[in-house]
Design an enzyme around this catalytic site. Structure first.
Site, short mmCIF file in Angstrom:
data_model
loop_
_atom_site.label_atom_id
_atom_site.label_comp_id
_atom_site.label_asym_id
_atom_site.label_seq_id
_atom_site.Cartn_x
_atom_site.Cartn_y
_atom_site.Cartn_z
N ASN A 55 0.76 -1.09 -0.01
CA ASN A 55 -0.01 -0.16 -0.10
C ASN A 55 0.82 1.22 0.00
O ASN A 55 1.30 1.94 -1.09
CB ASN A 55 -0.96 -0.02 1.18
N ASP A 56 1.41 1.47 1.02
CA ASP A 56 2.35 2.83 1.31
C ASP A 56 3.25 2.71 0.34
O ASP A 56 3.72 3.67 -0.23
CB ASP A 56 2.81 2.82 2.72
#
Lengths: 107, 479
Positions: free
Chosen positions: B405-406
């Protein structure tokens, strides 16, 4: 202050070793590929188990005439230290074996 | 062995003493060359073996040749106790190392790091009463070894529990202050002990208190840290254990311990700095400013989420030329590495070029994704580092994000308000199509929205990664 200076003189060799080891450690590790980060960390971690030598000396000097807290803790330190050394090297080897297996299959 | 070879500073030294020091020199050389070999893929396994044999050598010679008094070696009963303890530790260590699943590797490395820290802390604790009042230098290294070893122990145990999913992250804005207070108390207690004119043997209460404080600090220090910061903390704790061992080396004036410990300390620090650089953050920022706390300012950007069906995804992948898989911690959690490899082989057999893009801090420890994919037999050449794949991303037909995600959040480029602004990320958003496999619409570790999910090129495939890829593979097979 005087004490510290005195200590420096007494242990100057050891302090030199520290100063040079820092550079050595940085030099040896720089440019390590990302794929080896985990095994390298794990192998280095096993080397820090060198504390086991301290454990051996500690328990080697222990007074066995009575069961003391010191003796129990000393033995505990030895067990922990060995766990670090043996487990650390064994796990690193297992990881690296995995990398190798794949290589030979390709060639 | 007891033959006197000569006299230095009025002290006799024997053949045994000389051989002991010589063995330490060989051990130290084996540590250095082992570590050097460990940093190259071809020689890594040999390097590990070299370092291990150095350790074995130093252990055996210490046991046989160390002198406990005038000309006397370690008493036989003590030798038996030592051998039993070592045998026990070795058996447990070996068994765990061989039995544990490859996917549990990060927590295992943390666990072993904890045991090393504990050993250093205990050695410091037990050697302290033997020091002489006024010998500030000796007391200083003992106290330092105890503090650093204890923090490494309790910190690594928390890291272990977190990686094993036993403990969650605990982030409260006030924790920074509590930690600062505990740290001040710990350092204060350390200074008090070092400066005290009393005999150390009368100050055992103080040294136990110091150990307790350090242990608490270790817990509190790792507690708020999680997600992409985990690799930084793990390599930092690794460095701590090395430094603690070196401090103990000072107590015994043992060069092999000092060199080995500092070598590990320096190597661990380098790795830590490398991880910090991968996130474009300073070490202090990682330790103090735990991400996400009150910082999730950006959030206005919403859009519509588009899902993709399995058959559409299968068609898209099969008729692409270039596919890049971007794995994250979710891949590890779902244990989807084997099935992911099955998928890449299947696609390759259809003439699709598949690569894996590895972000330096993807996962929870340095190199986590590499180990995971190596376990699944994904060839080394298919793993491409972030800086090498990014220029090529616009030519990629499909970017498949699995549980990351990040590390693919474009906010790192264009949203100065975002906590991850400035962190280098993999440019998944530049690919022609993006498929994101996720369990649900939860946010990443940093608790921030990811604009990539709302990108018009993005299609979501919800569900457990292993399950989704499994279905995807059977779908591709039917085509």
């Amino acid at each position: 202050m005087e004490n510290i200076l005195q200590y420096f003189f007494e242990y100057k060799e050891a302090i030199f070793i520290i100063a040079l080891s820092v550079f050595l450690g940085i030099e040896v590790i720089s440019n390590v590929p990302a794929v080896l980060h985990t095994p390298l960390m794990s192998g280095a971690n096993a080397i820090s188990g060198v504390i086991i030598i301290g454990g051996i000396i500690l328990v080697g000097h222990a007074d066995l005439s009575q069961l003391s807290v010191q003796l129990v803790l000393g033995v505990l330190a030895l067990i922990f230290g060995t766990l670090n050394v043996v487990g650390g090297f064994a796990v690193t080897d297992r990881m690296l074996e995995m990398f190798k297996k794949k290589k030979s299959r390709q060639s | 062995m007891n033959k006197v070879l000569g006299i230095i500073d009025g002290k006799e030294f024997t053949t045994g003493d000389t051989l002991l020091e010589l063995s330490y020199l060989i051990a130290a050389l084996l540590f250095v060359s082992g570590l050097k070999l460990l940093s190259h893929p071809e020689s890594a396994r040999r390097g590990n073996l070299w370092a291990a044999s150095g350790m074995g050598l130093a252990m055996i010679t210490t046991l046989l040749l160390h002198k406990t008094g005038e000309g006397a070696g370690i008493p036989l009963t003590n030798i038996w106790i030592i051998m039993t303890a070592i045998g026990l530790g070795a058996a447990i260590g070996w068994m765990i190392a061989k039995k544990v699943k490859m996917t549990a590797m990060p927590q295992l490395v943390s666990f072993y790091n904890a045991t090393g820290g504990a050993a250093s802390a205990l050695v410091g604790l037990l050697e302290y009463p033997n020091a002489v009042a006024g010998d500030t230098g000796s007391i200083l290294v003992t106290v330092l070894g105890l503090i650093i070893g204890s923090v490494a122990f309790s910190g690594s145990m928390i890291a272990y529990a977190k990686l094993d999913g036993k403990v969650g992250d605990l982030m409260k804005p006030y924790m920074t202050y509590i930690n600062l207070v505990i740290l001040i108390f710990t350092i204060g207690m350390g200074i008090y002990i070092v400066a005290s004119p009393n005999q150390p043997s009368e100050m055992t209460w103080a040294i136990y208190t110091l150990m307790a404080l350090s242990l608490i600090y270790g817990v509190m220090f790792v507690m708020p840290i999680g997600g992409a910061d985990m690799p930084v903390v793990i390599s930092l704790l690794n460095a701590f254990t090395g430094i603690a061992a070196a401090m103990a080396g000072f107590i015994y004036n043992n060069q092999a311990m000092i060199l080995g410990g500092i070598l590990v300390g320096a190597a661990g620090m380098i790795l830590t700095v490398l991880m910090c650089k991968a996130m474009n953050r300073s070490l202090l920022n990682v330790i103090i400013g735990s991400f996400g706390v009150g910082a999730s300012a950006a959030g206005g950007e919403h859009g519509t989420i588009k899902e993709i069906t399995l058959s559409d995804a299968a068609v898209l992948l099969s008729y692409s030329q270039k596919v890049v898989v971007i794995p994250g911690y979710g891949l590890a959690v779902a244990q989807a590495q084997h099935i992911a490899h099955e998928m890449d082989e299947l696609l390759e057999s259809k003439g699709v070029e598949v690569k894996y893009a590895i972000h330096p801090v993807a996962g929870r420890m340095p190199g986590h994704m590499n180990v995971l994919l190596a376990e699944a037999d994904v060839p080394y050449e298919k793993l491409v580092e972030m800086d090498d794949i990014n220029p090529d991303m616009p030519n990629v037909d499909v970017a498949v994000v699995i549980g990351a995600n990040d590390v693919v959040n474009p906010a790192a480029y264009d949203d100065p308000g975002s906590p991850i602004y400035g962190m280098p990320v993999i440019n998944a958003h530049l690919a022609k199509n993006i498929i994101i496999m996720k369990r649900g619409m939860g946010k990443g570790y940093a608790g921030i929205e990811n604009a990539l999910f709302f990108n018009e090129k993005t299609r979501m495939l919800f569900g457990d990664a292993k399950n989704s890829i499994q279905k995807l593979v059977s779908e591709i097979k039917t085509m």
